[in-house]
Design a protein around this motif. Structure first.
Motif, PDB file in Angstrom:
ATOM      1  N   ALA A 155       3.905   0.928  21.412  1.00 34.05           N
ATOM      2  CA  ALA A 155       3.272   0.161  20.346  1.00 34.05           C
ATOM      3  C   ALA A 155       2.585   1.097  19.353  1.00 34.05           C
ATOM      4  CB  ALA A 155       2.262  -0.820  20.919  1.00 34.05           C
ATOM      5  N   ILE A 156       2.625   0.707  18.075  1.00 32.19           N
ATOM      6  CA  ILE A 156       2.029   1.486  16.994  1.00 32.19           C
ATOM      7  C   ILE A 156       1.048   0.595  16.253  1.00 32.19           C
ATOM      8  CG2 ILE A 156       2.509   2.652  14.806  1.00 32.19           C
ATOM      9  CD1 ILE A 156       5.306   3.282  15.929  1.00 32.19           C
ATOM     10  N   GLN A 157      -0.140   1.117  16.003  1.00 33.39           N
ATOM     11  CA  GLN A 157      -1.128   0.386  15.213  1.00 33.39           C
ATOM     12  C   GLN A 157      -0.984   0.806  13.766  1.00 33.39           C
ATOM     13  OE1 GLN A 157      -3.283  -1.979  16.255  1.00 33.39           O
ATOM     14  NE2 GLN A 157      -2.402  -1.815  18.302  1.00 33.39           N
ATOM     15  N   ARG A 158      -0.715  -0.160  12.903  1.00 32.69           N
ATOM     16  CA  ARG A 158      -0.539   0.158  11.495  1.00 32.69           C
ATOM     17  C   ARG A 158      -0.995  -1.033  10.667  1.00 32.69           C
ATOM     18  NH1 ARG A 158       4.774   1.863   8.415  1.00 32.69           N
ATOM     19  NH2 ARG A 158       3.740   2.989   6.757  1.00 32.69           N
ATOM     20  N   HIS A 159      -1.826  -0.790   9.684  1.00 36.11           N
ATOM     21  CA  HIS A 159      -2.337  -1.829   8.793  1.00 36.11           C
ATOM     22  C   HIS A 159      -3.051  -2.930   9.576  1.00 36.11           C
ATOM     23  CE1 HIS A 159      -0.148   0.082   5.601  1.00 36.11           C
ATOM     24  NE2 HIS A 159       0.972  -0.007   6.298  1.00 36.11           N
TER      25      HIS A 159
ATOM     26  N   ASP B  31       0.831  -1.204   0.000  1.00 34.11           N
ATOM     27  CA  ASP B  31       0.000   0.000   0.000  1.00 34.11           C
ATOM     28  C   ASP B  31       0.869   1.259   0.000  1.00 34.11           C
ATOM     29  OD1 ASP B  31      -2.419   1.390   0.055  1.00 34.11           O
ATOM     30  OD2 ASP B  31      -2.425   1.490   2.244  1.00 34.11           O
ATOM     31  N   ASP B  32       1.931   1.256   0.805  1.00 32.91           N
ATOM     32  CA  ASP B  32       2.858   2.394   0.852  1.00 32.91           C
ATOM     33  C   ASP B  32       3.592   2.552  -0.485  1.00 32.91           C
ATOM     34  OD1 ASP B  32       2.191   2.737   3.543  1.00 32.91           O
ATOM     35  OD2 ASP B  32       3.840   1.446   4.206  1.00 32.91           O
ATOM     36  N   ILE B  33       3.973   1.422  -1.074  1.00 34.04           N
ATOM     37  CA  ILE B  33       4.703   1.458  -2.340  1.00 34.04           C
ATOM     38  C   ILE B  33       3.820   1.993  -3.456  1.00 34.04           C
ATOM     39  CG2 ILE B  33       5.862   0.013  -4.059  1.00 34.04           C
ATOM     40  CD1 ILE B  33       6.602  -1.820  -1.599  1.00 34.04           C
ATOM     41  N   ALA B  34       2.551   1.569  -3.483  1.00 27.98           N
ATOM     42  CA  ALA B  34       1.609   2.081  -4.486  1.00 27.98           C
ATOM     43  C   ALA B  34       1.416   3.584  -4.315  1.00 27.98           C
ATOM     44  CB  ALA B  34       0.275   1.348  -4.377  1.00 27.98           C
ATOM     45  N   ALA B  35       1.314   4.044  -3.074  1.00 28.23           N
ATOM     46  CA  ALA B  35       1.155   5.481  -2.822  1.00 28.23           C
ATOM     47  C   ALA B  35       2.399   6.236  -3.268  1.00 28.23           C
ATOM     48  CB  ALA B  35       0.877   5.723  -1.340  1.00 28.23           C
TER      49      ALA B  35
ATOM     50  N   ARG C  67       1.501 -12.568   6.940  1.00 32.91           N
ATOM     51  CA  ARG C  67       0.469 -12.260   5.950  1.00 32.91           C
ATOM     52  C   ARG C  67       0.721 -10.926   5.257  1.00 32.91           C
ATOM     53  NH1 ARG C  67      -5.092 -12.569   8.696  1.00 32.91           N
ATOM     54  NH2 ARG C  67      -5.703 -11.922   6.620  1.00 32.91           N
ATOM     55  N   LEU C  68       1.226  -9.968   6.002  1.00 27.39           N
ATOM     56  CA  LEU C  68       1.480  -8.635   5.454  1.00 27.39           C
ATOM     57  C   LEU C  68       2.900  -8.596   4.899  1.00 27.39           C
ATOM     58  CD1 LEU C  68       0.355  -5.740   5.135  1.00 27.39           C
ATOM     59  CD2 LEU C  68       1.390  -5.232   7.334  1.00 27.39           C
ATOM     60  N   ARG C  69       3.023  -8.379   3.615  1.00 28.10           N
ATOM     61  CA  ARG C  69       4.352  -8.323   2.987  1.00 28.10           C
ATOM     62  C   ARG C  69       4.981  -6.964   3.281  1.00 28.10           C
ATOM     63  NH1 ARG C  69       1.545  -9.664  -2.042  1.00 28.10           N
ATOM     64  NH2 ARG C  69       1.060 -11.855  -1.887  1.00 28.10           N
ATOM     65  N   ILE C  70       6.180  -6.995   3.826  1.00 29.89           N
ATOM     66  CA  ILE C  70       6.893  -5.766   4.137  1.00 29.89           C
ATOM     67  C   ILE C  70       8.216  -5.797   3.384  1.00 29.89           C
ATOM     68  CG2 ILE C  70       7.940  -4.395   5.967  1.00 29.89           C
ATOM     69  CD1 ILE C  70       5.888  -5.535   7.851  1.00 29.89           C
ATOM     70  N   TYR C  71       8.535  -4.656   2.770  1.00 28.27           N
ATOM     71  CA  TYR C  71       9.745  -4.530   1.964  1.00 28.27           C
ATOM     72  C   TYR C  71      10.625  -3.447   2.555  1.00 28.27           C
ATOM     73  CZ  TYR C  71       6.814  -7.063  -1.341  1.00 28.27           C
ATOM     74  OH  TYR C  71       6.003  -7.997  -1.931  1.00 28.27           O
ATOM     75  N   ASP C  72      11.912  -3.555   2.312  1.00 28.31           N
ATOM     76  CA  ASP C  72      12.862  -2.542   2.734  1.00 28.31           C
ATOM     77  C   ASP C  72      12.562  -1.249   1.984  1.00 28.31           C
ATOM     78  OD1 ASP C  72      15.381  -1.701   4.085  1.00 28.31           O
ATOM     79  OD2 ASP C  72      15.991  -1.433   1.986  1.00 28.31           O
TER      80      ASP C  72
END
Length: 186
Positions: free
Chosen positions: A97-101, A4-8, A37-42
């Motif tokens: 703690a941070i709530q994200r996605h 989602d961040d990459i698309a933005a 489940r959530l793909r995270i990239y550098d």
């Protein structure tokens, strides 16, 4: 970064980015969170791919303090189970703690600070400033006690008379009479 961040960052809606560029991106840029489940990239690699540049190499020793860690990763860093990390967070033993996605993440600096602080689970400094439980209990002052104290100064009053006058039980009347005598000093 998530997809989602990459698309933005690419300036496209997520579904358009996935349809046009998602497969190519996933083939070239490795996921740094395998098994989740959530793909995270550098971030550096993702932005380099978007710009059409060569991907910078990932180094394990290049750990940033703002890296977001899952409960499992935070547990591995602290040497505890993921469920214990969640329990620490719910009790305030592990802050930040941070709530994200839709998930809870902990910044690496918060987990490192907890690890450096050592085991303080049994140290209880009390409630934190501003906690509503810090207030002293309200003093209980029955409004009938000053009236009964005035009556006892004027004449001898019995518990039965107080029970009849205030429509309370005999025991409550005895309690009120004792409190009034204590207040008046007799």
């Amino acid at each position: 970064m998530t997809e989602d961040d990459i698309a933005a960052a690419s300036g496209l809606p997520l579904h358009t980015w996935r349809r046009r560029y998602g497969a190519d991106f996933r083939a070239r840029v490795p996921v740094i969170s395998p098994g989740t489940r959530l793909r995270i990239y550098d971030t550096g690699q993702a932005l380099a791919h978007i710009a059409g540049k060569l991907l910078p190499a990932l180094r394990d020793d290049d750990l940033h303090p703002d890296d977001l860690l899952t409960d499992k990763e935070a547990g591995d860093l602290l040497g505890i189970d993921a469920s214990t990390v969640r329990a620490y967070a719910s009790t305030g033993y592990l802050d930040g703690a941070i709530q994200r996605h839709g998930r809870t993440w902990w910044p690496r600096h918060a987990v490192e600070a907890r690890r450096r602080a050592g085991d303080q689970r049994h140290y209880n400094p009390g409630q934190r400033p501003g906690d509503s439980r810090n207030r002293a209990p309200r003093p209980r002052q029955d409004p009938r006690i000053p009236e009964i104290a005035d009556l006892t100064r004027q004449s001898q009053v019995t518990a039965a008379e107080i029970a009849h006058r205030y429509e309370v039980s005999e025991r409550t009347a005895q309690r009120l009479l004792a409190a009034a005598r204590q207040q008046s000093g007799t």
